[in-house]
Design an enzyme around this catalytic site. Structure first.
Site, short mmCIF file in Angstrom:
data_model
loop_
_atom_site.label_atom_id
_atom_site.label_comp_id
_atom_site.label_asym_id
_atom_site.label_seq_id
_atom_site.Cartn_x
_atom_site.Cartn_y
_atom_site.Cartn_z
CG ASN A 214 -0.24 -0.03 2.51
OD1 ASN A 214 0.46 0.92 2.84
ND2 ASN A 214 -0.39 -1.12 3.26
CE LYS A 293 8.87 -12.37 -13.47
NZ LYS A 293 9.75 -11.82 -14.47
CG PHE A 326 -2.81 6.44 13.11
CD1 PHE A 326 -2.19 6.41 14.35
CD2 PHE A 326 -2.69 7.59 12.33
CE1 PHE A 326 -1.47 7.50 14.80
CE2 PHE A 326 -1.97 8.68 12.77
CZ PHE A 326 -1.35 8.65 14.01
O1 PMT Z 1 2.97 6.17 6.37
P1 PMT Z 1 2.50 7.52 5.84
O2 PMT Z 1 2.76 7.66 4.36
O3 PMT Z 1 3.06 8.67 6.64
O4 PMT Z 1 0.90 7.57 5.98
C1 PMT Z 1 0.34 7.60 7.24
C2 PMT Z 1 -0.92 6.72 7.30
C3 PMT Z 1 -1.99 7.28 6.38
C4 PMT Z 1 -0.59 5.28 6.92
C5 PMT Z 1 -1.38 6.74 8.79
O5 PMT Z 1 -1.67 8.06 9.16
C6 PMT Z 1 -2.61 5.87 9.01
O6 PMT Z 1 -3.75 6.26 8.83
N1 PMT Z 1 -2.36 4.60 9.45
C7 PMT Z 1 -3.40 3.56 9.60
C8 PMT Z 1 -3.65 2.93 8.28
C9 PMT Z 1 -4.60 1.77 8.37
O7 PMT Z 1 -4.20 0.67 8.13
O8 PMT Z 1 -5.82 2.04 8.79
P2 PMT Z 1 -6.96 0.94 8.97
O9 PMT Z 1 -8.17 1.75 9.14
O10 PMT Z 1 -6.94 -0.07 7.85
O11 PMT Z 1 -6.57 0.17 10.31
C10 PMT Z 1 -7.00 0.63 11.58
C11 PMT Z 1 -5.97 0.27 12.64
O12 PMT Z 1 -5.87 -1.17 12.75
C12 PMT Z 1 -4.58 0.77 12.35
O13 PMT Z 1 -4.04 1.22 13.57
C13 PMT Z 1 -3.82 -0.47 11.85
O14 PMT Z 1 -2.44 -0.42 12.21
C14 PMT Z 1 -4.54 -1.60 12.59
N2 PMT Z 1 -4.55 -2.87 11.85
C15 PMT Z 1 -5.16 -2.97 10.64
C16 PMT Z 1 -5.19 -4.21 9.99
C17 PMT Z 1 -4.58 -5.34 10.60
N3 PMT Z 1 -4.57 -6.51 10.01
N4 PMT Z 1 -3.98 -5.19 11.80
C18 PMT Z 1 -3.97 -3.99 12.42
O15 PMT Z 1 -3.41 -3.88 13.53
#
Ligand code: PMT
Length: 408
Positions: A214, A293, A326
């Site tokens: 991503n 591959k 986040f």
């Molecule tokens: O890295 P940059 O380019 O500076 O960009 C920053 C950012 C946009 C990545 C950052 O600010 C951000 O929003 N990070 C969270 C991205 C994300 O994966 O969001 P989500 O809504 O899909 O996940 C919610 C939370 O669950 C996140 O804290 C994530 O770390 C966590 N998660 C998600 C999926 C998973 N399988 N395990 C997790 O722990």
């Protein structure tokens, strides 16, 4: 308190007041390294500050003319050493000129170079003629500095050295010293804490050369790791692949896949008192990784399976840790993030709208909303370093509130 700051003195009639500020700070146990600009030395002699502090006053990037025929190499890199060892940079008095240079990133002497080289918090106490103070150029430069997190100690109003009346007189020594002490105390907000930060993307392999990834650059997570360290915390940074260099003393764990990130987080979470999950973890991965591959042929289907939700898993296992997630959203931003806050049992979630240009993924800036069960705090668009500091201030407050609730 055993702390060291640099005091930049620039050229103005109020330069002599910096001597009293130096003495007051020393009385509070702060070591002061004085840096004087060339014009400051027209108002006060370096000897005044050298006598007060018992240490050499830095007066330029290079050895004085005539002292040596070639630049003094030790002095030429000294700004880096000073930049790394200070816990705050104070400039008092600060002229319109130095404020403009700081705002524009001009580095043409020791002080302006030090400003660019240091990650320490900066306090600026301006002093100048009222018209210079009110000039839109000066006010715009101050706005830029405030946005970067520089603390401005507003000048007082009254009779000015130029004979005019108005704003521009250097703030009272006590106000300047208080601002520095608050900054230094704030700079230790997370002392004694261990902050575990996850950052960057994960890569889920399809075959030996391809992966699902991503757009996360890691900038937001690295900014949080760096700011947490600045605030006195021990920092464990678990990061997916990025082009960034991990900040100075963080304990760095590099991972590639969601599963590796999960293992690393589970292995280190017990050490942490605060966990901040900035990483953009893949929600899906190929069900099977092909060993060789994959050759190009017609249509191809990839079967995907869900990865483990690390955050939801550790929230269930946690002891007393503060846990911040986040959320990267493109629609119904606040509603969707609220859902994640509840489902993942978090203390707070920081949501950014990643459909907005110029913020979020791979940008140097961000604009976020911090959500708790009963609060919604909007943080205005700013550099990620500023957003990181604001988030950590919020976390420190949450931590203190929780500690006093337990004590009562
Ligand atoms: O890295 P940059 O380019 O500076 O960009 C920053 C950012 C946009 C990545 C950052 O600010 C951000 O929003 N990070 C969270 C991205 C994300 O994966 O969001 P989500 O809504 O899909 O996940 C919610 C939370 O669950 C996140 O804290 C994530 O770390 C966590 N998660 C998600 C999926 C998973 N399988 N395990 C997790 O722990």
């Amino acid at each position: 308190m055993d702390m060291k700051i640099a005091l930049g003195v620039t050229g103005g009639i109020a330069a002599y007041k910096a001597a009293e500020v130096t003495r007051m700070l020393q009385d509070l146990g702060v070591q002061v390294q004085v840096v004087m600009t060339r014009s400051a030395q027209e108002f006060v002699r370096p000897l005044t500050f050298a006598s007060l502090t018992g240490r050499k006053v830095i007066t330029g990037l290079f050895a004085p003319e005539g002292a040596e025929s070639t630049p003094n190499v030790e002095s030429a890199i000294e700004h880096i050493a000073v930049a790394q060892e200070i816990e705050a940079l104070l400039v008092a008095p600060a002229t319109a000129d130095v404020i403009a240079k700081f705002a524009q990133g001009v580095a043409d002497d020791f002080l302006t170079t030090l400003y660019l080289a240091t990650k320490a918090p900066v306090v600026v106490a301006p002093a100048m003629n009222v018209n210079m103070w009110e000039h839109p150029a000066t006010q715009e430069n101050l706005r830029i500095l405030r946005e970067r997190g520089v603390r401005i100690v507003e000048p007082d109003s009254g009779y000015l050295a130029c004979g005019m009346i108005g704003a521009g007189r250097l703030a009272a020594n006590e106000s300047i010293v208080n601002a520095v002490m608050e900054t230094l105390e704030g700079a230790r907000d997370l002392a004694g804490e261990t902050v575990l930060v996850t950052a960057g993307p994960t890569r889920e392999p399809i075959d030996p050369v391809r992966f699902i990834g991503n757009r996360s650059s890691g900038k937001m997570g690295y900014a949080i790791a760096e700011a947490a360290q600045r605030l006195g915390a021990r920092v464990i940074l678990i990061s997916g692949p990025t082009a960034l260099t991990p900040p100075g003393k963080v304990e760095f764990v590099g991972v590639e896949t969601a599963e590796q990130m999960r293992s690393a987080v589970l292995a280190r979470m017990d050490e942490a008192t605060i966990i901040i999950k900035t990483a953009a973890v893949a929600d899906y991965r190929p069900k099977q990784v092909v060993v060789q591959k994959i050759k190009r042929k017609g249509e191809m289907n990839l079967e995907l399976e869900a990865t483990m939700d690390i955050l939801a898993e550790i929230a269930k296992k946690r002891a007393q840790q503060i846990m911040i997630g986040f959320a990267a959203e493109t629609e119904n931003v606040v509603e969707n993030a609220r859902g994640k806050l509840d489902r993942k049992s978090l203390d707070a979630i920081v949501v950014n709208d990643v459909s907005q240009p110029g913020i979020g993924f791979d940008s140097d800036r961000n604009k976020v909303t911090v959500l708790t069960r009963d609060e919604q705090i909007e943080l205005a668009e700013a550099p990620k370093s500023t957003i990181a500091r604001q988030i950590l201030k919020f976390v420190a407050t949450l931590k203190h509130k929780r500690a006093s609730a337990v004590a009562n």
